[in-house]
Design a protein around this motif. Structure first.
Motif, PDB file in Angstrom:
ATOM      1  N   LYS A 144      23.826   3.537 -14.225  1.00  0.00           N
ATOM      2  CA  LYS A 144      24.227   2.904 -12.963  1.00  0.00           C
ATOM      3  C   LYS A 144      24.122   3.903 -11.806  1.00  0.00           C
ATOM      4  O   LYS A 144      23.605   3.561 -10.730  1.00  0.00           O
ATOM      5  N   ALA A 145      24.581   5.116 -12.022  1.00  0.00           N
ATOM      6  CA  ALA A 145      24.510   6.134 -10.970  1.00  0.00           C
ATOM      7  C   ALA A 145      23.056   6.459 -10.631  1.00  0.00           C
ATOM      8  O   ALA A 145      22.703   6.622  -9.456  1.00  0.00           O
ATOM      9  N   ARG A 146      22.212   6.519 -11.644  1.00  0.00           N
ATOM     10  CA  ARG A 146      20.795   6.801 -11.417  1.00  0.00           C
ATOM     11  C   ARG A 146      20.170   5.682 -10.581  1.00  0.00           C
ATOM     12  O   ARG A 146      19.383   5.938  -9.670  1.00  0.00           O
ATOM     13  N   ALA A 147      20.540   4.443 -10.865  1.00  0.00           N
ATOM     14  CA  ALA A 147      20.023   3.307 -10.088  1.00  0.00           C
ATOM     15  C   ALA A 147      20.493   3.397  -8.632  1.00  0.00           C
ATOM     16  O   ALA A 147      19.731   3.085  -7.705  1.00  0.00           O
ATOM     17  N   GLU A 148      21.727   3.837  -8.425  1.00  0.00           N
ATOM     18  CA  GLU A 148      22.246   4.001  -7.067  1.00  0.00           C
ATOM     19  C   GLU A 148      21.477   5.079  -6.315  1.00  0.00           C
ATOM     20  O   GLU A 148      21.183   4.927  -5.120  1.00  0.00           O
ATOM     21  N   ILE A 149      21.142   6.161  -6.998  1.00  0.00           N
ATOM     22  CA  ILE A 149      20.361   7.229  -6.365  1.00  0.00           C
ATOM     23  C   ILE A 149      18.994   6.690  -5.957  1.00  0.00           C
ATOM     24  O   ILE A 149      18.528   6.924  -4.836  1.00  0.00           O
ATOM     25  N   LYS A 150      18.361   5.946  -6.866  1.00  0.00           N
ATOM     26  CA  LYS A 150      17.047   5.357  -6.549  1.00  0.00           C
ATOM     27  C   LYS A 150      17.146   4.421  -5.339  1.00  0.00           C
ATOM     28  O   LYS A 150      16.286   4.452  -4.456  1.00  0.00           O
ATOM     29  N   THR A 151      18.193   3.604  -5.303  1.00  0.00           N
ATOM     30  CA  THR A 151      18.374   2.677  -4.190  1.00  0.00           C
ATOM     31  C   THR A 151      18.535   3.437  -2.873  1.00  0.00           C
ATOM     32  O   THR A 151      17.931   3.074  -1.856  1.00  0.00           O
ATOM     33  N   GLU A 152      19.341   4.469  -2.889  1.00  0.00           N
ATOM     34  CA  GLU A 152      19.548   5.270  -1.677  1.00  0.00           C
ATOM     35  C   GLU A 152      18.257   5.942  -1.230  1.00  0.00           C
ATOM     36  O   GLU A 152      17.932   5.951  -0.037  1.00  0.00           O
ATOM     37  N   LEU A 153      17.518   6.513  -2.179  1.00  0.00           N
ATOM     38  CA  LEU A 153      16.263   7.169  -1.818  1.00  0.00           C
ATOM     39  C   LEU A 153      15.244   6.155  -1.288  1.00  0.00           C
ATOM     40  O   LEU A 153      14.563   6.427  -0.300  1.00  0.00           O
ATOM     41  N   ARG A 154      15.157   5.001  -1.935  1.00  0.00           N
ATOM     42  CA  ARG A 154      14.239   3.953  -1.441  1.00  0.00           C
ATOM     43  C   ARG A 154      14.611   3.540  -0.017  1.00  0.00           C
ATOM     44  O   ARG A 154      13.738   3.309   0.819  1.00  0.00           O
ATOM     45  N   GLY A 155      15.898   3.436   0.237  1.00  0.00           N
ATOM     46  CA  GLY A 155      16.373   3.046   1.562  1.00  0.00           C
ATOM     47  C   GLY A 155      15.988   4.031   2.656  1.00  0.00           C
ATOM     48  O   GLY A 155      15.912   3.658   3.828  1.00  0.00           O
ATOM     49  N   GLN A 156      15.753   5.262   2.288  1.00  0.00           N
ATOM     50  CA  GLN A 156      15.336   6.272   3.261  1.00  0.00           C
ATOM     51  C   GLN A 156      13.853   6.164   3.595  1.00  0.00           C
ATOM     52  O   GLN A 156      13.391   6.767   4.563  1.00  0.00           O
ATOM     53  N   ALA A 157      13.103   5.432   2.775  1.00  0.00           N
ATOM     54  CA  ALA A 157      11.662   5.205   2.997  1.00  0.00           C
ATOM     55  C   ALA A 157      10.900   6.511   3.209  1.00  0.00           C
ATOM     56  O   ALA A 157      10.082   6.634   4.112  1.00  0.00           O
ATOM     57  N   ILE A 158      11.169   7.480   2.355  1.00  0.00           N
ATOM     58  CA  ILE A 158      10.499   8.781   2.438  1.00  0.00           C
ATOM     59  C   ILE A 158       9.267   8.736   1.549  1.00  0.00           C
ATOM     60  O   ILE A 158       9.357   8.340   0.388  1.00  0.00           O
ATOM     61  N   SER A 159       8.141   9.142   2.103  1.00  0.00           N
ATOM     62  CA  SER A 159       6.907   9.219   1.325  1.00  0.00           C
ATOM     63  C   SER A 159       6.235  10.562   1.565  1.00  0.00           C
ATOM     64  O   SER A 159       6.288  11.102   2.677  1.00  0.00           O
ATOM     65  N   PHE A 160       5.605  11.062   0.536  1.00  0.00           N
ATOM     66  CA  PHE A 160       4.830  12.286   0.669  1.00  0.00           C
ATOM     67  C   PHE A 160       3.598  11.997   1.521  1.00  0.00           C
ATOM     68  O   PHE A 160       3.053  10.890   1.466  1.00  0.00           O
ATOM     69  N   PRO A 161       3.141  12.980   2.275  1.00  0.00           N
ATOM     70  CA  PRO A 161       1.902  12.776   3.025  1.00  0.00           C
ATOM     71  C   PRO A 161       0.738  12.483   2.075  1.00  0.00           C
ATOM     72  O   PRO A 161       0.758  12.908   0.917  1.00  0.00           O
ATOM     73  N   GLY A 162      -0.260  11.774   2.573  1.00  0.00           N
ATOM     74  CA  GLY A 162      -1.416  11.415   1.758  1.00  0.00           C
ATOM     75  C   GLY A 162      -2.359  12.563   1.486  1.00  0.00           C
ATOM     76  O   GLY A 162      -3.201  12.485   0.596  1.00  0.00           O
ATOM     77  N   LYS A 163      -2.211  13.640   2.245  1.00  0.00           N
ATOM     78  CA  LYS A 163      -3.062  14.810   2.026  1.00  0.00           C
ATOM     79  C   LYS A 163      -2.381  16.037   2.618  1.00  0.00           C
ATOM     80  O   LYS A 163      -1.397  15.932   3.345  1.00  0.00           O
TER      81      LYS A 163
END
Length: 163
Positions: free
Chosen positions: A32-51
């Motif tokens: 459950k805690a791991r799912a919460e971390i994923k939800t929080e990170l997804r909510g930040q909409a952080i993506s690595f640069p494409g190059k």
């Protein structure tokens, strides 16, 4: 049957039963805690640069940050960006320069704010990574407790049947 043997069987059984209950609860809480971390990170909409990532991070190019290891890798990207932006200087070093300049240097003030913001973002991502590591530990310990509890119950049952 001796009192010692009866007591040992009862203790083994009770310990095993307690572990069989506690283990799955720990696993469930870790998941459950791991799912919460994923939800929080997804909510930040952080993506690595494409190059343009260093070779050791190239596998992450274009991916969203949704796991602890990805958060740690992105923290490294931020750390590198902050060092490039500040000429390799830390927030503390820039603050000292600003103080030595009498606090009137607008360029140093902006640079200090950049360093502060970058380091805070980096720290937040590293906290997500650490929380992810803790969930891994909790899930592993819960699994271990469950297995150990099953072994203790089996031992208790075997002793009871051998009597």
């Amino acid at each position: 049957m001796s009192v010692v043997r009866t007591t040992a069987m009862a203790l083994l059984g009770a310990a095993g039963a307690a572990m069989m209950v506690a283990g799955p609860v720990m696993v469930a809480l870790g998941v459950k805690a791991r799912a919460e971390i994923k939800t929080e990170l997804r909510g930040q909409a952080i993506s690595f640069p494409g190059k343009g990532l260093p070779d050791d991070l190239a596998a992450h190019q274009g991916r969203a940050v949704v796991t602890g290891s990805q958060a740690r890798a992105f923290a490294q990207v931020i750390g590198n960006n902050v060092l490039m932006a500040t000429g390799g200087r830390s927030y503390g070093e820039i603050s000292a320069e600003l103080h030595a300049a009498g606090g009137d240097d607008e360029k140093l003030e902006v640079l200090r704010q950049t360093a502060f913001t970058g380091q805070m973002l980096r720290a937040s991502l590293l906290n997500a990574y650490q929380a992810w590591q803790i969930t891994t530990l909790v899930i592993g310990l819960g699994t271990l407790l469950t297995i150990t509890g099953a072994a203790l119950l089996a031992a208790s049952t075997t002793l009871a049947l051998a009597s």
